[in-house]
Design a protein around this motif. Structure first.
Motif, PDB file in Angstrom:
ATOM      1  N   ALA A  45     -33.167  -0.074  92.614  1.00 48.96           N
ATOM      2  CA  ALA A  45     -32.418  -1.081  91.860  1.00 48.96           C
ATOM      3  C   ALA A  45     -30.988  -1.250  92.374  1.00 48.96           C
ATOM      4  CB  ALA A  45     -32.391  -0.696  90.386  1.00 48.96           C
ATOM      5  N   PRO A  46     -30.677  -2.392  92.964  1.00 48.02           N
ATOM      6  CA  PRO A  46     -29.303  -2.641  93.424  1.00 48.02           C
ATOM      7  C   PRO A  46     -28.353  -2.787  92.229  1.00 48.02           C
ATOM      8  CG  PRO A  46     -30.872  -4.121  94.494  1.00 48.02           C
ATOM      9  CD  PRO A  46     -31.580  -3.488  93.344  1.00 48.02           C
ATOM     10  N   SER A  47     -27.223  -2.157  92.311  1.00 48.79           N
ATOM     11  CA  SER A  47     -26.226  -2.262  91.254  1.00 48.79           C
ATOM     12  C   SER A  47     -25.543  -3.629  91.302  1.00 48.79           C
ATOM     13  CB  SER A  47     -25.164  -1.167  91.428  1.00 48.79           C
ATOM     14  OG  SER A  47     -24.469  -1.363  92.657  1.00 48.79           O
ATOM     15  N   ASN A  48     -24.748  -3.925  90.282  1.00 48.98           N
ATOM     16  CA  ASN A  48     -23.985  -5.186  90.269  1.00 48.98           C
ATOM     17  C   ASN A  48     -23.105  -5.289  91.509  1.00 48.98           C
ATOM     18  OD1 ASN A  48     -25.145  -5.691  87.805  1.00 48.98           O
ATOM     19  ND2 ASN A  48     -23.328  -5.176  86.613  1.00 48.98           N
ATOM     20  N   ASN A  49     -22.490  -4.183  91.885  1.00 49.48           N
ATOM     21  CA  ASN A  49     -21.627  -4.154  93.057  1.00 49.48           C
ATOM     22  C   ASN A  49     -22.395  -4.492  94.334  1.00 49.48           C
ATOM     23  OD1 ASN A  49     -19.057  -3.516  94.405  1.00 49.48           O
ATOM     24  ND2 ASN A  49     -20.172  -1.747  95.222  1.00 49.48           N
ATOM     25  N   ALA A  50     -23.668  -4.067  94.377  1.00 48.72           N
ATOM     26  CA  ALA A  50     -24.505  -4.346  95.547  1.00 48.72           C
ATOM     27  C   ALA A  50     -24.695  -5.850  95.721  1.00 48.72           C
ATOM     28  CB  ALA A  50     -25.856  -3.654  95.400  1.00 48.72           C
ATOM     29  N   GLU A  52     -22.697  -8.153  94.680  1.00 51.05           N
ATOM     30  CA  GLU A  52     -21.403  -8.764  95.007  1.00 51.05           C
ATOM     31  C   GLU A  52     -21.102  -8.699  96.501  1.00 51.05           C
ATOM     32  OE1 GLU A  52     -18.541  -6.793  92.585  1.00 51.05           O
ATOM     33  OE2 GLU A  52     -19.307  -7.654  90.694  1.00 51.05           O
ATOM     34  N   LYS A  53     -21.761  -7.792  97.222  1.00 52.70           N
ATOM     35  CA  LYS A  53     -21.551  -7.654  98.666  1.00 52.70           C
ATOM     36  C   LYS A  53     -22.277  -8.735  99.463  1.00 52.70           C
ATOM     37  CE  LYS A  53     -21.228  -2.578  98.512  1.00 52.70           C
ATOM     38  NZ  LYS A  53     -21.833  -1.319  99.034  1.00 52.70           N
ATOM     39  N   LEU A  54     -23.236  -9.406  98.826  1.00 47.63           N
ATOM     40  CA  LEU A  54     -24.009 -10.432  99.530  1.00 47.63           C
ATOM     41  C   LEU A  54     -23.136 -11.637  99.855  1.00 47.63           C
ATOM     42  CD1 LEU A  54     -27.312 -10.410  97.431  1.00 47.63           C
ATOM     43  CD2 LEU A  54     -27.035  -9.572  99.766  1.00 47.63           C
ATOM     44  N   PRO A  55     -23.431 -12.333 100.962  1.00 50.53           N
ATOM     45  CA  PRO A  55     -22.675 -13.554 101.278  1.00 50.53           C
ATOM     46  C   PRO A  55     -22.872 -14.607 100.201  1.00 50.53           C
ATOM     47  CG  PRO A  55     -24.614 -13.317 102.689  1.00 50.53           C
ATOM     48  CD  PRO A  55     -24.455 -12.019 101.962  1.00 50.53           C
ATOM     49  N   LYS A  56     -21.936 -15.546 100.120  1.00 53.76           N
ATOM     50  CA  LYS A  56     -21.951 -16.544  99.052  1.00 53.76           C
ATOM     51  C   LYS A  56     -23.270 -17.310  98.985  1.00 53.76           C
ATOM     52  CE  LYS A  56     -19.245 -20.317  97.071  1.00 53.76           C
ATOM     53  NZ  LYS A  56     -18.051 -21.197  97.228  1.00 53.76           N
ATOM     54  N   ASN A 108     -29.871  -2.730 108.017  1.00 58.42           N
ATOM     55  CA  ASN A 108     -28.812  -2.329 107.089  1.00 58.42           C
ATOM     56  C   ASN A 108     -29.227  -1.076 106.337  1.00 58.42           C
ATOM     57  OD1 ASN A 108     -27.282  -4.702 107.710  1.00 58.42           O
ATOM     58  ND2 ASN A 108     -28.644  -5.866 106.355  1.00 58.42           N
ATOM     59  N   LYS A 109     -28.227  -0.234 106.018  1.00 55.42           N
ATOM     60  CA  LYS A 109     -28.513   1.011 105.315  1.00 55.42           C
ATOM     61  C   LYS A 109     -27.832   1.048 103.948  1.00 55.42           C
ATOM     62  CE  LYS A 109     -29.146   3.895 109.432  1.00 55.42           C
ATOM     63  NZ  LYS A 109     -28.700   5.124 110.160  1.00 55.42           N
ATOM     64  N   THR A 110     -28.457   1.752 103.034  1.00 52.74           N
ATOM     65  CA  THR A 110     -27.885   1.958 101.700  1.00 52.74           C
ATOM     66  C   THR A 110     -28.264   3.344 101.212  1.00 52.74           C
ATOM     67  OG1 THR A 110     -27.654   1.013  99.483  1.00 52.74           O
ATOM     68  CG2 THR A 110     -29.864   1.046 100.426  1.00 52.74           C
ATOM     69  N   ILE A 151     -29.397   1.916  93.869  1.00 54.34           N
ATOM     70  CA  ILE A 151     -28.834   1.895  95.225  1.00 54.34           C
ATOM     71  C   ILE A 151     -27.591   1.007  95.243  1.00 54.34           C
ATOM     72  CG2 ILE A 151     -31.020   2.396  96.399  1.00 54.34           C
ATOM     73  CD1 ILE A 151     -31.404  -0.582  96.874  1.00 54.34           C
ATOM     74  N   ASN A 152     -26.748   1.172  96.269  1.00 53.26           N
ATOM     75  CA  ASN A 152     -25.484   0.443  96.285  1.00 53.26           C
ATOM     76  C   ASN A 152     -25.435  -0.744  97.239  1.00 53.26           C
ATOM     77  OD1 ASN A 152     -25.414   1.906  98.637  1.00 53.26           O
ATOM     78  ND2 ASN A 152     -23.665   3.195  98.091  1.00 53.26           N
ATOM     79  N   ASP A 153     -26.613  -1.178  97.704  1.00 52.78           N
ATOM     80  CA  ASP A 153     -26.714  -2.384  98.539  1.00 52.78           C
ATOM     81  C   ASP A 153     -28.046  -3.061  98.252  1.00 52.78           C
ATOM     82  OD1 ASP A 153     -24.367  -2.315 100.703  1.00 52.78           O
ATOM     83  OD2 ASP A 153     -25.120  -0.260 100.473  1.00 52.78           O
ATOM     84  N   VAL A 154     -28.096  -4.366  98.546  1.00 50.94           N
ATOM     85  CA  VAL A 154     -29.356  -5.102  98.398  1.00 50.94           C
ATOM     86  C   VAL A 154     -30.125  -5.020  99.714  1.00 50.94           C
ATOM     87  CG1 VAL A 154     -30.399  -7.368  97.981  1.00 50.94           C
ATOM     88  CG2 VAL A 154     -28.340  -6.697  96.722  1.00 50.94           C
ATOM     89  N   LEU A 155     -31.372  -4.623  99.639  1.00 51.25           N
ATOM     90  CA  LEU A 155     -32.226  -4.530 100.833  1.00 51.25           C
ATOM     91  C   LEU A 155     -32.710  -5.929 101.224  1.00 51.25           C
ATOM     92  CD1 LEU A 155     -34.322  -1.465  99.639  1.00 51.25           C
ATOM     93  CD2 LEU A 155     -32.498  -1.414 101.337  1.00 51.25           C
TER      94      LEU A 155
END
Length: 212
Positions: A103-108, A110-114, A186-188, A205-209
């Motif tokens: 499960a990607p967190s909210n912060n994860a 937010e890292k995605l491109p617009k 990409n790694k998380t 997890i802290n990033d979106v796969l």
């Protein structure tokens, strides 16, 4: 002759009484059987209703502790919950089953491109892409952290497994942390593991796969 007629009448009377008695007994037996069948049916209906109530209670309890419910109760996963609902995957993750969700967190998110923000992915025209991304975070069966670490070590440091979307994720260890690598390279890291649910387990997890 007179005595003979009297005897004949007596025999007829006894025969009539016997016949009447047989009919009464048959009626009594039929009434008893009907009553027993009625009681048995009523007992069966009561048991069926009790089973239904128990099953409904069990289902309610299961849904209250499902993956969807656990995610909904975690403020750090609110974006993921919105995405799951937009992709109509909330039902699958609420019902009985056996899943592992990274499960990607909210912060994860937010890292995605617009262009891949949840606002964009949530649009109807991007539903298929959103569904593919979310399915890339779900694996059939329960994989606890211990099992994943064991699998990594058993695979000489790199363990690859397939998600419900048919895409692969490679897991490895960075110190004592579980690291996941997606198909883009990409790694998380798993920042919170083994959150148990009635239908599986959740690892935050802290990033979106992302797939290729």
């Amino acid at each position: 002759m007179k005595n003979r007629n009297i005897k004949h009448l007596v025999l007829i009377a006894f025969a009539a009484l016997a016949l009447g008695s047989c009919k009464d007994q048959a009626k009594m037996d039929a009434d008893k059987k009907a009553m027993e069948e009625k009681v048995a049916m009523e007992e069966a209906n009561v048991k069926a209703e009790e089973m239904k109530v128990k099953e409904e209670a069990k289902q309610k309890e299961m849904m209250a502790t499902s993956i969807s419910a656990i995610a909904s109760n975690n403020p750090e996963l609110s974006t993921l919950v919105s995405a799951i609902k937009a992709a109509n995957l909330d039902k699958m993750l609420s019902e009985p089953g056996s899943y592992t969700v990274f499960a990607p967190s909210n912060n994860a998110f937010e890292k995605l491109p617009k262009k891949m923000s949840i606002a964009e992915l949530g649009k109807p025209e991007n539903k298929e892409l959103l569904t593919q991304i979310l399915q890339y975070h779900v694996v059939s069966g329960v994989i606890t952290s211990d099992k994943l670490v064991e699998a990594i070590k058993g695979a000489n440091g790199k363990y690859t497994f397939t998600t419900v979307g048919g895409k692969d994720i490679t897991a490895s260890l960075t110190g004592d942390k579980i690291t996941l690598k997606d198909e883009k390279g990409n790694k998380t890291e798993v920042v919170l593991g083994n959150v148990k649910a009635s239908n599986g387990v959740v690892h935050v997890i802290n990033d979106v796969l992302l797939t290729k």
